[in-house]
Design a protein around this motif. Structure first.
Motif, mmCIF file in Angstrom:
data_model
loop_
_atom_site.group_PDB
_atom_site.id
_atom_site.type_symbol
_atom_site.label_atom_id
_atom_site.label_comp_id
_atom_site.label_asym_id
_atom_site.label_seq_id
_atom_site.Cartn_x
_atom_site.Cartn_y
_atom_site.Cartn_z
ATOM 1 N N THR A 1 -91.013 10.692 113.872
ATOM 2 C CA THR A 1 -91.086 11.396 112.590
ATOM 3 C C THR A 1 -90.122 10.781 111.586
ATOM 4 O OG1 THR A 1 -91.748 13.480 113.633
ATOM 5 C CG2 THR A 1 -90.748 13.616 111.448
ATOM 6 N N LYS B 1 -91.368 8.919 108.205
ATOM 7 C CA LYS B 1 -90.962 9.437 106.899
ATOM 8 C C LYS B 1 -90.225 8.375 106.107
ATOM 9 C CE LYS B 1 -90.744 14.429 107.734
ATOM 10 N NZ LYS B 1 -89.876 15.633 107.731
ATOM 11 N N PRO C 1 -98.628 13.102 104.846
ATOM 12 C CA PRO C 1 -98.659 14.297 105.711
ATOM 13 C C PRO C 1 -99.749 14.209 106.778
ATOM 14 C CG PRO C 1 -98.367 14.942 103.426
ATOM 15 C CD PRO C 1 -98.641 13.474 103.414
ATOM 16 N N ASP D 1 -92.482 21.100 107.074
ATOM 17 C CA ASP D 1 -92.367 20.017 106.098
ATOM 18 C C ASP D 1 -92.636 20.524 104.688
ATOM 19 O OD1 ASP D 1 -91.694 18.132 107.972
ATOM 20 O OD2 ASP D 1 -93.692 17.237 108.115
ATOM 21 N N ASP E 1 -89.735 22.601 103.543
ATOM 22 C CA ASP E 1 -88.581 21.750 103.233
ATOM 23 C C ASP E 1 -88.768 21.029 101.904
ATOM 24 O OD1 ASP E 1 -87.300 22.489 105.525
ATOM 25 O OD2 ASP E 1 -87.804 20.684 106.654
#
Length: 365
Positions: free
Chosen positions: A272, A276, A282, A305, A308
């Motif tokens: 991850t 990122k 996504p 996500d 956030d």
């Protein structure tokens, strides 16, 4: 609302966490048929380590403790009278299982039951706890299973008293190895052998497996992970392959399932972060997560996500307006009032508690 009382599980050999993060897994168990269980209130079961038990109970050195107490001499009937403060309002952690012939079936839950009561030593002296445990067993369990459970409790207490001597012999070696940056796996392995030999002095093989088998599996796994990590002759790719090979060769069990989930979690976090950093979409993150941990978990992580990202957007807006207020206002007290109003406008109570820490984290980045 009642709380479960659970002694912490710290495996004997697992100081490997100095080098590799090994999350403690919960070993799931299933309640047997109620006609074969005494008592019928098993609860969830974080394992209690014998090392922690020997330290927290403060049991003194000595031979096998004779706990047989006449019921009319014991201060207890059920064993649950006048519980110490630390056990009040808690559910009993553990189980006593018998077969159709009223013979005791030794399980890890029996050890949890012993640890549950022994965890109160300090509030109660040893003699009181011994009487309490025997009364509990005899009140809830028919013969001959009751006497069998009491005998194993005697052996367990004696084992806990003998265990610290081994810990003393290896404590300094482990400390020195840790300070040098690497774990002395030879010392750890020898310590495990000494502990195994000690167990054989007090328990038969089925009891050893039931009481300590799951913890030993985790110990062995963690030690092997450290051994691989400390191998300077292997590349990172080779180390990852060696880890996967070790796990694949484990026999099918709950322990293996938990270890695999733990390994997937570590890979999930690493991949991850990498994706990122590369600006992955996504959709790409969701597909990777679904492959590793399944669709429901992938969807939950996607929601995290989104939350956030929303928080980060509001935080950026907050910082911009905050700096403008501080730089343009001649009255700093008034500016602080306006900043506080801004916080209440953009964030809920829980989020406002995160602001200071989140700002510090952003500065570090």
């Amino acid at each position: 609302m009642s709380n479960n009382r659970r002694p912490a599980y710290l495996p004997i050999a697992i100081i490997a966490v100095v080098i590799i993060a090994v999350a403690a897994a919960v070993i799931m168990w299933f309640k047997p048929d109620s006609s074969r269980i005494m008592p019928a209130q098993p609860v969830s079961n974080t394992l209690a380590s014998e090392a922690n038990s020997s330290q927290s109970t403060g049991l003194g050195d000595g031979q096998l403790v004779q706990t047989t107490v006449s019921q009319n001499q014991s201060p207890f009937v059920t064993g649950l009278e006048r519980l110490p403060r630390s056990l009040k309002g808690t559910q009993i952690d553990g189980e006593i299982i018998i077969d159709e012939n009223k013979q005791l079936l030794v399980t890890e839950g029996l050890r949890r039951l012993f640890d549950y009561f022994l965890s109160a030593l300090g509030e109660e002296n040893e003699a009181v706890i011994v009487a309490r445990v025997e009364s509990y067993i005899r009140h809830h369990t028919p013969e001959p299973a009751a006497s069998q459970a009491v005998a194993i409790f005697n052996q367990y207490v004696a084992y806990l008293k003998a265990l610290p001597e081994i810990e003393k012999r290896y404590g300094n070696l482990q400390l020195q190895a840790t300070k040098s940056g690497e774990l002395d796996l030879n010392a750890v392995t020898q310590q495990k052998r000494d502990v195994a030999n000690l167990r054989q002095q007090y328990f038969d093989k089925p009891t050893i497996t039931a009481f300590f088998g799951a913890g030993d599996d985790y110990d062995d796994y963690s030690i092997e992970m450290v051994r691989i990590n400390q191998n300077t002759q292997m590349s990172d790719v080779q180390k990852q392959a060696a880890r996967q090979d070790y796990v694949s060769r484990l026999p099918d069990s709950t322990t293996k399932t938990n270890i695999m989930q733990q390994a997937n979690l570590g890979e999930l976090m690493a991949r991850t972060e990498q994706m990122k950093a590369r600006g992955a979409t996504p959709e790409a993150l969701y597909n990777m997560r679904r492959e590793l941990v399944g669709a429901p978990a992938a969807e939950r992580l996607a929601q995290v996500d989104r939350e956030d990202a929303n928080f980060e957007q509001r935080f950026s807006q907050y910082e911009t307006q905050k700096q403008r207020l501080l730089s343009q206002s001649a009255d700093q007290a008034q500016a602080k009032i306006q900043i506080n109003q801004l916080e209440q406008q953009l964030f809920d109570d829980t989020e406002r508690k995160r602001l200071e820490g989140y700002a510090a984290l952003q500065q570090q980045k």
